[in-house]
Structure formats: C-alpha cells, structure tokens
Design a protein around this motif. Sequence first.
Motif, PDB file in Angstrom:
ATOM      1  N   GLU A 174     101.628  33.749  81.313  1.00 50.50           N
ATOM      2  CA  GLU A 174     101.636  33.570  82.768  1.00 50.50           C
ATOM      3  C   GLU A 174     102.453  34.664  83.447  1.00 50.50           C
ATOM      4  O   GLU A 174     102.096  35.156  84.511  1.00 50.50           O
ATOM      5  N   TYR A 202     100.559  37.841  83.403  1.00 46.46           N
ATOM      6  CA  TYR A 202      99.466  37.720  84.364  1.00 46.46           C
ATOM      7  C   TYR A 202      99.992  37.927  85.786  1.00 46.46           C
ATOM      8  O   TYR A 202      99.387  38.634  86.602  1.00 46.46           O
ATOM      9  N   LYS A 256      91.497  31.226  81.785  1.00 44.91           N
ATOM     10  CA  LYS A 256      92.744  31.900  81.379  1.00 44.91           C
ATOM     11  C   LYS A 256      92.474  33.381  81.130  1.00 44.91           C
ATOM     12  O   LYS A 256      91.458  33.741  80.545  1.00 44.91           O
ATOM     13  N   VAL A 257      93.394  34.216  81.535  1.00 47.36           N
ATOM     14  CA  VAL A 257      93.189  35.671  81.490  1.00 47.36           C
ATOM     15  C   VAL A 257      92.898  36.186  80.072  1.00 47.36           C
ATOM     16  O   VAL A 257      92.165  37.160  79.892  1.00 47.36           O
ATOM     17  N   THR A 258      93.419  35.492  79.038  1.00 44.36           N
ATOM     18  CA  THR A 258      93.209  35.960  77.664  1.00 44.36           C
ATOM     19  C   THR A 258      91.742  35.903  77.245  1.00 44.36           C
ATOM     20  O   THR A 258      91.348  36.561  76.277  1.00 44.36           O
ATOM     21  N   ASP A 260      98.028  34.238  72.554  1.00 46.40           N
ATOM     22  CA  ASP A 260      99.071  34.507  73.551  1.00 46.40           C
ATOM     23  C   ASP A 260     100.079  35.514  73.005  1.00 46.40           C
ATOM     24  O   ASP A 260     100.501  36.437  73.702  1.00 46.40           O
ATOM     25  N   TYR A 280      95.166  46.280  88.702  1.00 52.81           N
ATOM     26  CA  TYR A 280      95.060  45.105  87.822  1.00 52.81           C
ATOM     27  C   TYR A 280      93.983  45.329  86.759  1.00 52.81           C
ATOM     28  O   TYR A 280      94.224  45.175  85.557  1.00 52.81           O
ATOM     29  N   LEU A 302      94.381  45.853  82.646  1.00 48.26           N
ATOM     30  CA  LEU A 302      93.766  44.917  81.694  1.00 48.26           C
ATOM     31  C   LEU A 302      92.844  45.648  80.728  1.00 48.26           C
ATOM     32  O   LEU A 302      92.785  45.325  79.543  1.00 48.26           O
TER      33      LEU A 302
END
Length: 452
Positions: A8, A11, A83-85, A97, A128, A132
Amino acid sequence: MTDEFSVESVYAELLGRAPENKMEPRLAPLFRAMDVLGEPNKAFPIIHVTGTNGKTSTSRMIESVLRAQGLSTGRYTSPHLSKVTERISIDGHPVSDETFVRIWDEIRPYLQIVDAELEAEGQPRLTYFECLTILGFAIFADQPVNVAIIEVGLGGITDATNVGDGQVSVITPISLDHTDLLGDTTEDIAHEKAGIIKPGGFLVSAAQPLDAAQVLLEKAKEVGVPFRFEGVEFGVESRTVAVGGQMVTIQGIAGRYPDLLVPLHGAHQAQNAAVAVAALEAFFGGEKELPFDVLQEGFAAASSPGRLEVVRSAPTIIVDAAHNPDGIKASAAALKEAFTFSRLVPVVGVLKEKDAEEILRELKESLGDVAEEYCFTQSNSPRAVPAAELAELAIDLGFGEDNVHIEEKLDDALEWAVERAEANDDLSGGVLVTGSITLVAEARILLGKTEA
C-alpha cells in the motif's frame, strides 16, 4: 516478512506521481532507466500486445498456454481490478507482496537519478505508469522468467512498454478509443499501435478496418518482418456454445486445431483465442504446429476476470469491463448467446474521457428488449461521470424516463438492480455491471471477488 501496508505504501508513492491518464508521450527516460538498471528490458524474450479491445484476454490466453508448455512467464497488464500487484504477474499469479516491495526498494535510488535528470531539463519526472513499467521489467529480470507477455498501456509508439522489443508483436482489433490522445480515425490509431513492430520480430494481427490493416502491413514491410493477418492466414473456422464457454476450431498459421474448449463467452473471445494461437505459433518460429494437448490444457485453464464474469448467482450478476462502443457491442452479443435472461438490469457507470453518448447508444441498441430498466451510477474514480449526468444523457437518447434510475453509490445501485431482476417470479433475471473498468473493479470487491 512484508505486510500489506508495504505494498500500500509503495502504491501510495506511485500514485503521488503523474497519474495513469496523463501518460507522457516519450521513451528517452525509459531507455535511460533501463540503462542505469543494467537493461532488464533485454533479459527475456517478449510477446508485445497492443490493440483497442481484447488485449488482456489475449495476453492471459497466451500466458496460460506457455505455462502449460512448462515455461516460466511474466505478464504485464493494466489496469488492475483489486490490487496493483495484479499488473505484474509471475506464472499466472500476481507477484508476491514481498517481491513487489523488495524490487521497488532496489530500483528506487536509480529512478531518483532519472527523476533528477528530468527535472534538471525542466521535464516532468517519471510518471506512475512509467515507474510501474520499469518495476515490471525489473521483477521479470529478477525472477528470471523464460518469456514475458507485455501489454501496451496506451497506443504503442511512445508507450512506456515500448522499451521492450517483441519477438512477436500482437495487434488485437483496433477501433476508436482514447481519440483525444491517439487520433480520430482507425488509421491514425494504427500508426500509434504500429510502433511496437520491430526489426527481427513477427507481426500477428486480428482482422482490422482496412485503413488500419494497410498501416500495419506497410510498417511490417518497412522493418522487414513476417506478418500474418486473421481472416487471411489464420482465424476461427467454427464455434459452438458449450457449458461454461465455447468449442472453437481454429486454423492457425502452422496447424489446424479442432474443438478446443475456450472457457470464455462470445465471438470476440474466439477471435482472441485465434490471435493467441497465431502469436504462440509465431513465437515458436511460425512453422511448427503447436502440441494439441498443451494448447487444450492452456486454454482450459485460461480466465479473464472482469470480462463477462459471473460473480454471483440467484440472481446472476455479471461484470463486464467493456468501456467503448465496440466492446459493448461484442459483450452484448456474447451475453445474449450464452445466457437466457427473461430480463436484464444493467448497472452503468462511465469515465469522463470515454464517449458516454456512443456507449449508451450501443447499450440501448445491442441489449434491445432484454433490458428495459437501467440503473446509472458512478465509481469512486475522480474521473467518473456523475450518475445524474449519465441518466440525463440516457433520457435524451430515448431510454424513457420511467426506465432510468439513479443511484450514486454502487452498493445501492446493485441492491436496486437485484431487486428489479428478481421482480419476475421465473428466477431468470440478471444484472450486468458495465461501462468502466473502475466500476467493474469496485463491483467485484463488493461482491467478494478479491482475486483477479
């Protein structure tokens, strides 16, 4: 041990940068980042996927077959649902994670070097999406994976993912979307997408509008790569609806594959499957037939969360991330083919940069009589069109005032839609949540789907 908060916090750090819909049309900072990181973009072969619709489903099918072949895979897709993952998958699952945070901590000092150089030149620091993308390449190189399936974020030519050179460049159907950034015609958009076709690669394209196909063909000839187009060298020979999906016979570029079970609904998913088969054949050289059992196993295990996904039964609630008119049209046809609803209650939310009017017009036309009542709502995204505004637009388009309902909160919208779907005593009503990926993402979470 890394806790949830660490993902988190990374992120939050990423979100502090220029957002996803403010992508910079540039590649130099990405190449600079790759340079300081020791070129993770060259550490593994890449299947690079662009197009307007079908990118994620096609990427997931390709990945599933490669895994059935026994290869270790990395898959980079966007956006995420819960979730970003999820954007950076290893062997079909979101990166752990621990790995996500560890690699971010390792590359952060190098990204700060690039940020400082950009700021010294008066340019915005890494966005961003750029960060990523760099993180994705770094994670895949760290694994290391045998092959990465990389989905373009937006366009192609200056998309951050284009620091990778695809052994195969895959182009799914091109239609009008993001016209403010990519151009007003499918020809203009094809020029952007053609940017991923590189010397030494191989172009595999879905059937395209004529002007778009011409652009792709010219680019392939210019860089001297082999090219195969759906409808010319490969395609769907036949398909029939089956339990949980469809049986599809595909003519590939090297072989014919009869009666493959594809556990996804609709003609568009059969088309995505044919493009995936051709891409896999091209990846393995283009001359050799794929082992049928591997292909069957790979397809059987394929899924595409948020794409005509049944998230609850009694009544059936389906979420579908269609967010442009062509996507809506394909999904509506698939929905009518695969499900027999006596009534369908759509819950619709759209983001501001999308063509809301055309999306609503297509919904009304494609769903026809099966959907009378519509519930307009909005996701939590700051880019969401207010529900009342969407409803007003719907009424202007002839939806009928009595058939239009407004609920600003999605949980209230779902509750209302379920009630309406159950108003018939025949238990064959359904709810469809559609119009934006952010809305679908929130609906999945509300309905208890935390994994994507």
